[in-house]
Design an enzyme around this catalytic site. Sequence first.
Site, mmCIF file in Angstrom:
data_model
loop_
_atom_site.group_PDB
_atom_site.id
_atom_site.type_symbol
_atom_site.label_atom_id
_atom_site.label_comp_id
_atom_site.label_asym_id
_atom_site.label_seq_id
_atom_site.Cartn_x
_atom_site.Cartn_y
_atom_site.Cartn_z
ATOM 1 N N GLY A 13 0.846 -1.328 -0.082
ATOM 2 C CA GLY A 13 0.066 -0.101 -0.002
ATOM 3 C C GLY A 13 0.801 1.285 0.110
ATOM 4 O O GLY A 13 1.843 1.001 0.174
ATOM 5 N N ARG A 17 -2.585 8.794 2.493
ATOM 6 C CA ARG A 17 -3.182 9.246 3.726
ATOM 7 C C ARG A 17 -2.190 9.636 4.847
ATOM 8 O O ARG A 17 -2.496 10.690 5.667
ATOM 9 C CB ARG A 17 -4.502 8.630 4.171
ATOM 10 N N GLN A 78 3.836 -6.432 -6.224
ATOM 11 C CA GLN A 78 2.376 -6.214 -6.719
ATOM 12 C C GLN A 78 2.271 -4.883 -7.775
ATOM 13 O O GLN A 78 2.550 -3.797 -6.729
ATOM 14 C CB GLN A 78 1.193 -5.962 -5.485
ATOM 15 N N TYR A 106 -1.209 -8.013 7.693
ATOM 16 C CA TYR A 106 -1.152 -6.663 7.054
ATOM 17 C C TYR A 106 0.123 -6.130 7.752
ATOM 18 O O TYR A 106 0.146 -5.743 8.887
ATOM 19 C CB TYR A 106 -2.436 -5.945 7.167
ATOM 20 N N GLY A 107 0.844 -5.355 6.659
ATOM 21 C CA GLY A 107 2.196 -4.730 7.233
ATOM 22 C C GLY A 107 1.876 -3.470 7.997
ATOM 23 O O GLY A 107 2.962 -2.792 8.427
ATOM 24 N N ASN A 173 -14.848 -8.199 11.775
ATOM 25 C CA ASN A 173 -13.775 -8.681 11.097
ATOM 26 C C ASN A 173 -12.611 -8.092 11.233
ATOM 27 O O ASN A 173 -12.433 -6.786 10.935
ATOM 28 C CB ASN A 173 -14.183 -8.626 9.325
ATOM 29 N N ASN A 230 -3.405 4.194 8.887
ATOM 30 C CA ASN A 230 -3.748 4.805 7.528
ATOM 31 C C ASN A 230 -3.235 6.209 7.642
ATOM 32 O O ASN A 230 -2.970 6.851 6.557
ATOM 33 C CB ASN A 230 -5.069 4.727 7.053
ATOM 34 N N LYS A 337 29.230 10.113 25.371
ATOM 35 C CA LYS A 337 29.270 9.623 24.058
ATOM 36 C C LYS A 337 30.342 8.741 23.939
ATOM 37 O O LYS A 337 31.457 9.257 24.047
ATOM 38 C CB LYS A 337 29.100 10.685 22.913
#
Length: 455
Positions: A13, A17, A78, A106-107, A173, A230, A337
């Site tokens: 995808g 959005r 895809q 779903y990723g 679902n 999204n 550091k």
Amino acid sequence: MARTSLAVVLAAGDATRMKSSKSKVLHTVGNLPLIAHVTRAAAAAGVNKVALVVGREAERVTEAAGAGLGVPVSAVEQTERKGTGHAVLMARDVIAEGFDDVIVLYGDAPLISPDSLAAARDERTKGADVVVLGFRAADPTGYGRLLERDGELVAIREHKDASSDELAVDFCNGGIITFSGEEAVGLLEAIGNDNAKGEYYLTDIVEIARERGLRCVAIEAPEEDMMGCNTRAELAEIEQVWQARARHAAMISGVSMIDPSSVFLSHDTVLENDVTIEPNVWFGPGVRVGPGAVIHAFSHLEGADVGANASIGPFARLRPGTELGEKAKVGNFCEIKKAKVGRGAKVNHLTYIGDAVIGEAANIGAGTITCNYDGENKHLTEIGAGSFIGSNSSLVAPLKIGAGAYVGSGSVVTMDVPDDALAIARARQETKPGRAHRLREKIAAIKALKKQAQS
């Protein structure tokens, strides 16, 4: 013989959005890409392989999905967006390798837990051919409904297509489906696109399976497990849920948090028992905190290893490469550091220590800095055990200060100091009586001349 399982993860995808220049699944939760959360959950649930359906930034997404996974990942592209059924079918060749179970994930849904996936696989061992993960929603508006009869799932009905009776169903679902590997390709190829959008919907697989005499069931999982992302707002909501889970797990394991909601953890933060964390502490990637250590308020840690019973902050910053020994202390407004601070050593106030090795029980005075950078290269400062560095000292690397040495306050040290030596490197003070008044008169005269020139 153990059952084999393939996870097909949909990650093609766009981030439309999200309004982002990078793939949606590369955005992070707990400083780990969304896609990595999903693949790690699958691996923890016992899958044998991951088929990753990719699109945008395929190489980066594949790398993030497989980093440190311990399970092989096959990426398939895809190029067209024709619905979830079409997306899963892109992995046809991998599915055809032969697995007992195929799990579709779903990723952009990083909160799925290994327990929920394991529960779905367990239903497969009990004879179900298709298992759908669902959740009970307080407000089911917009969600597809899971319709059951006599203990079996008969259909997944989209909200817009549901009757008034079906809209009253609160079992929704979650999108995650596990089905028989033997039946997988046949079921996927039977999905049609006779709908308003002309897309191939994975949810149709339930009715197709039932027409073939296969058994379909739905099992309930926490609604949070199904949360997808999204928008940036949804990403923030998912972050909150993930952080709450991580904090709870830490506290159950023996960590004390005074104000848990103000503590930010990373996916790989390691907090051992009896660690205490005060409010507003941020843990970046790669931090381990040993038993009994205290992290005081408003401290920022990244890539650091903190020893047992050490004390950090408040308002301290530990940067990558920091290693603190047992009972070491880094106080307020200090930055460390790429430095090793020995057992019981103290870096108490307003100090910068970079590219350094500090011996046991050394004391670093307020305002001390290691001058480690010459504009091109970084250089090492070594400070021996039991040494004392006076306040406001500048240690110009490369430099070695011996064990038990003493550096006078305000020194600029450019040469090595032997063990047990006293080093004083500052200009001799001069005091001139009566000169303060004359200096003020001179400064005032200069100011008046400037003002006159501007008028």
